[in-house]
Design an enzyme around this catalytic site. Structure first.
Site, PDB file in Angstrom:
ATOM      1  N   THR A 152      -0.415  -8.758   0.004  1.00  0.00           N
ATOM      2  CA  THR A 152      -0.115  -6.905   0.595  1.00  0.00           C
ATOM      3  C   THR A 152      -1.206  -6.348   1.280  1.00  0.00           C
ATOM      4  O   THR A 152      -2.414  -7.173   0.950  1.00  0.00           O
ATOM      5  CB  THR A 152      -0.054  -6.487  -1.009  1.00  0.00           C
ATOM      6  OG1 THR A 152       0.272  -7.242  -2.128  1.00  0.00           O
ATOM      7  CG2 THR A 152      -0.064  -5.184  -0.909  1.00  0.00           C
ATOM      8  N   GLU A 153      -0.682  -5.798   2.103  1.00  0.00           N
ATOM      9  CA  GLU A 153      -1.461  -4.739   3.303  1.00  0.00           C
ATOM     10  C   GLU A 153      -1.858  -5.919   4.247  1.00  0.00           C
ATOM     11  O   GLU A 153      -2.971  -5.064   4.528  1.00  0.00           O
ATOM     12  CB  GLU A 153      -2.536  -3.628   2.426  1.00  0.00           C
ATOM     13  CG  GLU A 153      -1.704  -3.031   1.478  1.00  0.00           C
ATOM     14  CD  GLU A 153      -0.538  -2.389   1.636  1.00  0.00           C
ATOM     15  OE1 GLU A 153      -0.485  -2.184   2.854  1.00  0.00           O
ATOM     16  OE2 GLU A 153      -0.227  -1.028   0.534  1.00  0.00           O
ATOM     17  N   LEU A 154      -1.196  -6.840   4.353  1.00  0.00           N
ATOM     18  CA  LEU A 154      -2.117  -7.832   5.145  1.00  0.00           C
ATOM     19  C   LEU A 154      -3.134  -8.287   5.016  1.00  0.00           C
ATOM     20  O   LEU A 154      -4.224  -8.493   5.523  1.00  0.00           O
ATOM     21  CB  LEU A 154      -1.862  -7.336   6.713  1.00  0.00           C
ATOM     22  CG  LEU A 154      -1.707  -9.449   7.565  1.00  0.00           C
ATOM     23  CD1 LEU A 154      -0.750  -9.549   7.465  1.00  0.00           C
ATOM     24  CD2 LEU A 154      -1.940  -7.728   8.913  1.00  0.00           C
ATOM     25  N   SER A 155      -3.966  -7.889   3.286  1.00  0.00           N
ATOM     26  CA  SER A 155      -5.649  -8.484   3.082  1.00  0.00           C
ATOM     27  C   SER A 155      -5.239  -9.724   3.262  1.00  0.00           C
ATOM     28  O   SER A 155      -4.696 -10.348   2.122  1.00  0.00           O
ATOM     29  CB  SER A 155      -5.273  -7.591   1.402  1.00  0.00           C
ATOM     30  OG  SER A 155      -5.024  -8.128   0.558  1.00  0.00           O
ATOM     31  N   SER A 354      -0.390  -1.084  -4.598  1.00  0.00           N
ATOM     32  CA  SER A 354      -1.109  -0.658  -3.973  1.00  0.00           C
ATOM     33  C   SER A 354      -0.569   0.657  -3.550  1.00  0.00           C
ATOM     34  O   SER A 354      -1.842   1.456  -3.214  1.00  0.00           O
ATOM     35  CB  SER A 354      -1.396  -1.350  -3.117  1.00  0.00           C
ATOM     36  OG  SER A 354      -0.083  -1.253  -1.385  1.00  0.00           O
TER      37      SER A 354
END
Length: 408
Positions: A152-155, A354
């Site tokens: 998620t969110e390129l985390s 998120s």
């Protein structure tokens, strides 16, 4: 020797926004995501249908045309579970158009958490459950297996890469952030530090953001961006390299950059120009990691994301409201799962998306403008208030199951 190519990755996601859920609703109503006001920006059906018309429908039509016209054109998607559930309910024709694209054999789907959550940073077990749910849903819906992962969110950090390597993924996506690269180019395939088989694809954020964020910005010195200019930039950037990873939200096309900006014509012309050079091609994410060997190792001991100027987790966890909201939410994990109540479990997981804590961000200046653009609330404090009221109601529902008390 493999050709140099573009990986076009589009992230398809819609959250379920929480309505103006007041303290007087708690212990009475459990409809956190059902905004009755059809004019409200928290009305999920209204927003979904709007984005279908502006973005999903016309962009899928364009992608299908490009696949038919150009045998070398490829695209990759990540499609969240919250998007799929809304599409099944309000726009099944959109899911059919995605199925048509995937059936071409030149579109792959990237794995992620079903609920677009930050579970990796709070509960490894819950994270793994959501990844498994997503892989199962993608298999059921599209008939394909996933082999590349993005969180998620390129985390991303080294621990996540090791997890993905151990669980058999062939590739993983991350931000090509300059302080991490240390002078190296994002236009190569790398090996995540400490892993054995998985390969790392890094977003070229400059070229990606030229389209995703700056395309319609009239204050940008490069405005208006033409396909010819962008083709020159991408060809110059990839010279001597393997790949360019253009990673962005799907909704860039038609929603963030409106049709009247010329975004669809720009993209169609760019694909044509890019492929006129016989040295160039497109890859899916899976094809790219299969075609290219890593040129070196990249280590990210600290988490890097694709948001805000800091590229860290502060967009979601930067203030005490965000931290408190997620801490209380994940504290309920064991008690929620013990109920076996699928509706309650689903609501708890929808609160993990998120976007809910993103709306609570209190940053200012340019980053603050971006947060405000995406938020359906008057202020971050409203977002926090409605979220905590919903969470309070979740606790009331839990008490009905655990008369002896809950632990979270």
């Amino acid at each position: 020797m493999s050709k140099r190519g573009i990986i076009l990755y589009l992230h398809v996601h819609q959250p379920l926004r929480i309505r103006e859920y007041s303290v007087f609703d708690t212990a009475v109503n459990h409809d956190y995501f059902d905004e009755k006001d059809s004019d409200s920006d928290r009305n999920n059906e209204k927003i979904f249908r709007k984005v279908v018309e502006k973005s999903y429908q016309p962009m899928n039509e364009l992608l299908l045309k490009l696949l038919e016209r150009h045998p070398e054109f490829r695209v990759s998607f990540s499609i969240t579970g919250t998007f799929i559930e809304q599409a099944e309910k309000w726009a099944p024709e959109v899911l059919e158009s995605f199925k048509q694209l995937v059936a071409s054999g030149r579109v792959d789907i990237v794995s992620e958490t079903y609920y677009h959550s930050l579970a990796f940073f709070y509960s490894k077990k819950e994270f793994e459950r959501q990844v498994a749910m997503h892989r199962k849903k993608i298999k059921e819906l599209f008939g394909v297996d996933t082999s590349v992962f993005r969180n998620t969110e390129l985390s991303y950090n080294d621990a996540l890469a090791s997890w993905a390597d151990e669980h058999g993924f062939k590739g993983i996506l991350a931000e090509g952030w300059d302080p991490v690269l240390g002078g190296r180019s994002p236009n190569f395939v790398y090996r995540p530090s400490g892993t054995h088989n998985i390969k790392l694809l890094l977003k070229n954020y400059r070229l990606s953001d030229d389209v995703a964020f700056r395309f319609s910005n009239r204050a940008w010195e490069q405005w208006p961006l033409t396909a010819h200019a962008y083709n020159q930039w991408t060809n110059a950037s990839i010279n001597g390299s393997q790949v360019i990873n253009l990673l962005m939200d799907y909704e860039t096309f038609g929603e963030h950059q409106w049709k009247d900006t010329g975004i669809f014509e720009f993209f169609e012309d760019f694909v044509q120009m890019w492929l006129e050079n016989s040295d160039n091609t497109f890859y899916t994410t899976a094809e790219a990691v299969a075609a290219h060997d890593p040129v070196g190792e990249i280590s990210m001991p600290h988490t890097v994301t694709w948001a805000d100027t800091e590229r860290d987790l502060t967009a979601w966890l930067g203030n005490s409201m965000q931290q408190e909201a997620l801490r209380h939410l994940y504290d309920l994990e064991d008690d929620i799962l013990r109920t076996g109540d699928l509706t309650l479990i689903s609501d708890w997981r929808k609160l993990q998306t998120s976007d809910h804590v993103y709306y609570m961000c209190t940053k200012w200046f340019t980053d603050g403008d971006v947060h405000a653009y995406f938020s359906p609330y008057e202020s971050p404090y409203d977002a926090f208030l409605y979220f905590m009221n919903a969470l309070r109601d979740v606790r009331y529902r839990l008490m009905a199951y655990h008369q002896g008390g809950i632990h979270g």
